[in-house]
Motif scaffolding. Structure first.
Motif, mmCIF file in Angstrom:
data_model
loop_
_atom_site.group_PDB
_atom_site.id
_atom_site.type_symbol
_atom_site.label_atom_id
_atom_site.label_comp_id
_atom_site.label_asym_id
_atom_site.label_seq_id
_atom_site.Cartn_x
_atom_site.Cartn_y
_atom_site.Cartn_z
ATOM 1 N N UNK A 1 0.826 -1.251 -0.007
ATOM 2 C CA UNK A 1 0.006 -0.175 0.167
ATOM 3 C C UNK A 1 0.697 1.170 0.005
ATOM 4 N N UNK A 2 0.480 2.197 -0.764
ATOM 5 C CA UNK A 2 1.207 3.554 -0.959
ATOM 6 C C UNK A 2 0.360 4.743 -1.033
ATOM 7 N N UNK A 3 0.794 5.825 -1.062
ATOM 8 C CA UNK A 3 0.071 6.881 -1.295
ATOM 9 C C UNK A 3 0.488 7.676 -2.767
ATOM 10 N N UNK A 4 -0.433 8.333 -3.525
ATOM 11 C CA UNK A 4 -0.080 9.237 -4.731
ATOM 12 C C UNK A 4 -0.924 10.453 -4.684
ATOM 13 N N UNK A 5 -0.506 11.320 -5.127
ATOM 14 C CA UNK A 5 -1.175 12.792 -5.167
ATOM 15 C C UNK A 5 -1.309 13.086 -6.647
ATOM 16 N N UNK A 6 -2.578 13.890 -6.770
ATOM 17 C CA UNK A 6 -3.162 14.112 -8.061
ATOM 18 C C UNK A 6 -3.047 15.666 -8.564
ATOM 19 N N UNK A 7 -1.792 15.977 -9.227
ATOM 20 C CA UNK A 7 -1.646 17.368 -9.458
ATOM 21 C C UNK A 7 -2.370 17.853 -10.458
ATOM 22 N N UNK A 8 -3.181 17.047 -11.407
ATOM 23 C CA UNK A 8 -4.404 17.473 -12.432
ATOM 24 C C UNK A 8 -5.526 17.088 -12.172
ATOM 25 N N UNK B 1 -12.111 12.409 -8.586
ATOM 26 C CA UNK B 1 -10.886 12.525 -7.844
ATOM 27 C C UNK B 1 -10.385 14.151 -8.390
ATOM 28 N N UNK B 2 -10.717 14.926 -7.657
ATOM 29 C CA UNK B 2 -10.214 16.373 -8.116
ATOM 30 C C UNK B 2 -8.455 16.718 -7.756
ATOM 31 N N UNK B 3 -8.144 17.633 -8.481
ATOM 32 C CA UNK B 3 -6.626 17.836 -8.490
ATOM 33 C C UNK B 3 -6.429 18.309 -7.050
ATOM 34 N N UNK B 4 -5.370 18.031 -6.312
ATOM 35 C CA UNK B 4 -4.919 17.990 -4.981
ATOM 36 C C UNK B 4 -5.322 16.962 -4.233
ATOM 37 N N UNK B 5 -5.850 15.882 -4.689
ATOM 38 C CA UNK B 5 -6.564 14.751 -3.817
ATOM 39 C C UNK B 5 -5.225 13.743 -3.400
ATOM 40 N N UNK B 6 -5.258 13.335 -2.321
ATOM 41 C CA UNK B 6 -4.272 12.327 -1.856
ATOM 42 C C UNK B 6 -5.222 10.909 -2.034
ATOM 43 N N UNK B 7 -4.648 9.937 -2.640
ATOM 44 C CA UNK B 7 -5.290 8.662 -2.752
ATOM 45 C C UNK B 7 -4.236 7.569 -2.163
ATOM 46 N N UNK B 8 -4.972 6.581 -1.610
ATOM 47 C CA UNK B 8 -4.454 5.164 -1.200
ATOM 48 C C UNK B 8 -4.586 4.338 -2.146
ATOM 49 N N UNK B 9 -3.491 3.685 -2.529
ATOM 50 C CA UNK B 9 -3.277 2.610 -3.863
ATOM 51 C C UNK B 9 -2.564 1.357 -3.303
ATOM 52 N N UNK B 10 -2.966 0.404 -3.800
ATOM 53 C CA UNK B 10 -2.528 -1.122 -3.540
ATOM 54 C C UNK B 10 -2.207 -1.734 -4.722
ATOM 55 N N UNK B 11 -0.945 -2.291 -4.716
ATOM 56 C CA UNK B 11 -0.475 -3.273 -5.760
ATOM 57 C C UNK B 11 -1.132 -4.560 -6.088
ATOM 58 N N UNK B 12 -1.692 -4.664 -7.503
ATOM 59 C CA UNK B 12 -2.334 -6.069 -7.745
ATOM 60 C C UNK B 12 -2.088 -6.640 -8.728
ATOM 61 N N UNK B 13 -2.219 -7.746 -9.071
ATOM 62 C CA UNK B 13 -1.518 -8.576 -10.520
ATOM 63 C C UNK B 13 -2.577 -8.250 -11.409
ATOM 64 N N UNK B 14 -2.253 -8.249 -12.663
ATOM 65 C CA UNK B 14 -3.009 -7.833 -13.797
ATOM 66 C C UNK B 14 -4.193 -8.537 -13.813
ATOM 67 N N UNK C 1 -9.708 8.062 -1.825
ATOM 68 C CA UNK C 1 -9.065 9.386 -2.023
ATOM 69 C C UNK C 1 -9.687 10.270 -1.165
ATOM 70 N N UNK C 2 -8.966 11.388 -0.794
ATOM 71 C CA UNK C 2 -9.469 12.411 0.023
ATOM 72 C C UNK C 2 -9.182 13.787 -0.422
ATOM 73 N N UNK C 3 -10.080 14.451 -0.962
ATOM 74 C CA UNK C 3 -9.716 15.827 -1.619
ATOM 75 C C UNK C 3 -8.839 16.833 -0.728
ATOM 76 N N UNK C 4 -8.024 17.578 -1.491
ATOM 77 C CA UNK C 4 -7.446 18.590 -0.910
ATOM 78 C C UNK C 4 -6.123 18.290 -0.041
ATOM 79 N N UNK C 5 -5.922 17.026 0.473
ATOM 80 C CA UNK C 5 -5.056 16.350 1.343
ATOM 81 C C UNK C 5 -3.655 16.463 1.074
ATOM 82 N N UNK C 6 -3.449 16.507 -0.448
ATOM 83 C CA UNK C 6 -2.207 16.574 -1.113
ATOM 84 C C UNK C 6 -1.671 17.901 -0.843
#
Length: 395
Positions: free
Chosen positions: A35-42, A49-62, A125-130
């Motif tokens: 699990x990791x975090x990513x930020x949306x700049x656009x 998911x608006x710009x400035x959101x902070x999202x939690x992502x998890x790696x999964x197989x294809x 994701x959470x808006x503006x948290x980035x």
């Protein structure tokens, strides 16, 4: 007043302990479940998911990918992209899938499908948290956090003259001078240290800036992260976008050229694509044209033509800049200086991303932040210990 101060101090310690516990849990989740975090700049995924959101992502197989999933996909010689899956097909092997994606705010799908063996799925994701993460990653904020941790530890371990309790012969409790309170100190040491380290090790995200250079008839719009381009890491591409437009439409042609000069030993590579509108997260909604395939950048100081365009149109060039992952750049020879020139309608205008190369980092150094965090807590313990030792000598 003393009771109110003790209550406030306990509240601060409890808050710090809770924050440290959250940091420990997040680290465990990151390692155990990818699990990791990513930020949306656009805003290409807006309004979901608006710009400035902070999202939690998890790696999964294809094979676990489904239509409608919002995925982050790594791309060769380009930045990762996070869009919604529109179709899933079989891949070259059982462990791979070929997917197409589209940003919720984009008019068209991404120009090409992606062949993937693993991806990162957006879990929430959470808006503006980035923006808060960016603020916390400021060197000034990190300095205040480390100083605050030092002050908090010093206060918690400082000897109190009226903090101990004992019982008299008739069972009443009385205070014993010189015996310090240590009620929540163990939890403080265990939890405030991870909290401080968690903040100190947070690397500042890349921040793209937009610069406009205009002359009498031409206008260049450059978008990119200058700090990231000045500190390229081998195998990690950075994008730079340049828009070319004429202020006044009319007959004629605008010539667009690239000039590179500097250290050839860096092995700077570039791939260049063209779009008739602004790129959004590396995607051209109207379809892109390849101007230059990925290869070494000429740094002999000669202008080389990239493309031409009618004066009445616009061109947005997207540069993917990187250093080869399998090589060792010769940083001793200095950086590379790139320039984009546009000429036409009797005018000439130039823009540049500044110096490009593996220079010294311009942001927060995580290693220095680590030492600062550990040192601040150690300083607090040392001050409190010195006060205890002095108090025992004076008895």
């Amino acid at each position: 007043m003393r009771g109110a101060g003790r209550f406030l101090g306990d509240a601060v310690l409890s808050l710090a302990a809770f924050g440290g516990f959250v940091c420990v849990v997040l680290v465990v989740l990151a390692f155990a479940f990818n699990v990791s975090l990513i930020m949306f700049k656009t805003g290409s995924m807006g309004p979901t998911i608006p710009a400035g959101s902070l999202a939690v992502v998890r790696e999964i197989p294809a094979p676990e990918i489904r239509v409608g999933d919002v995925l982050t996909v790594d791309r060769p010689a380009a930045l990762p992209i996070t869009h919604r899956v529109t179709s899933v097909g079989g891949g070259p092997s059982n462990a791979e899938r070929v997917i197409t994606m589209k940003g919720d705010a984009n008019e068209a799908e991404d120009p090409a499908p992606y062949t993937v063996s693993s991806v990162r799925i957006v879990m929430g994701s959470i808006p503006n948290l980035a923006y808060g993460v960016v603020w916390l990653s400021s060197p000034w904020v990190l300095a205040l956090l480390t100083l605050g941790a030092s002050a908090l530890v010093t206060w918690a371990f400082w000897p109190r003259e009226t903090s101990g309790r004992d019982e008299t012969s008739d069972g009443d409790q009385v205070r014993v001078p010189g015996q310090p309170e240590n009620g929540s100190q163990a939890s403080l040491v265990f939890l405030v240290v991870p909290l401080t380290l968690g903040f100190a090790l947070s690397a500042p995200p890349q921040a793209a800036t937009e610069e406009v250079v205009a002359s009498g008839h031409l206008r260049l719009t450059a978008i990119g992260d200058h700090a990231a381009m000045a500190h390229l890491a081998p195998g990690e591409p950075v994008q730079w976008q340049v828009g070319v437009a004429a202020v006044e439409s009319g007959p004629g042609v605008v010539r667009i050229e690239l000039l590179g000069k500097g250290n050839a030993g860096l092995g700077l590579h570039a791939a260049i694509r063209s779009c008739d509108r602004r790129w959004v997260e590396g995607t051209c909604a109207g379809g892109a044209d390849r101007v230059q395939v990925g290869g070494p950048v000429a740094v002999d100081g000669t202008k080389r033509q990239l493309t031409t365009m009618p004066v009445a149109e616009e061109r947005w060039l997207l540069f993917d800049l990187w250093l080869p992952a399998d090589g060792t750049p010769d940083a001793a020879g200095g950086p590379v200086h790139l320039q984009v020139h546009a000429s036409g309608s009797g005018d000439d205008v130039t823009t540049s991303p500044g110096l490009v190369g593996p220079l010294a980092p311009t942001g927060t150094n995580p290693l220095l932040a680590l030492f600062a965090a550990v040192g601040s807590v150690g300083l607090g313990l040392a001050l409190a210990g010195a006060a205890r030792w002095r108090g025992k000598r004076n008895r």
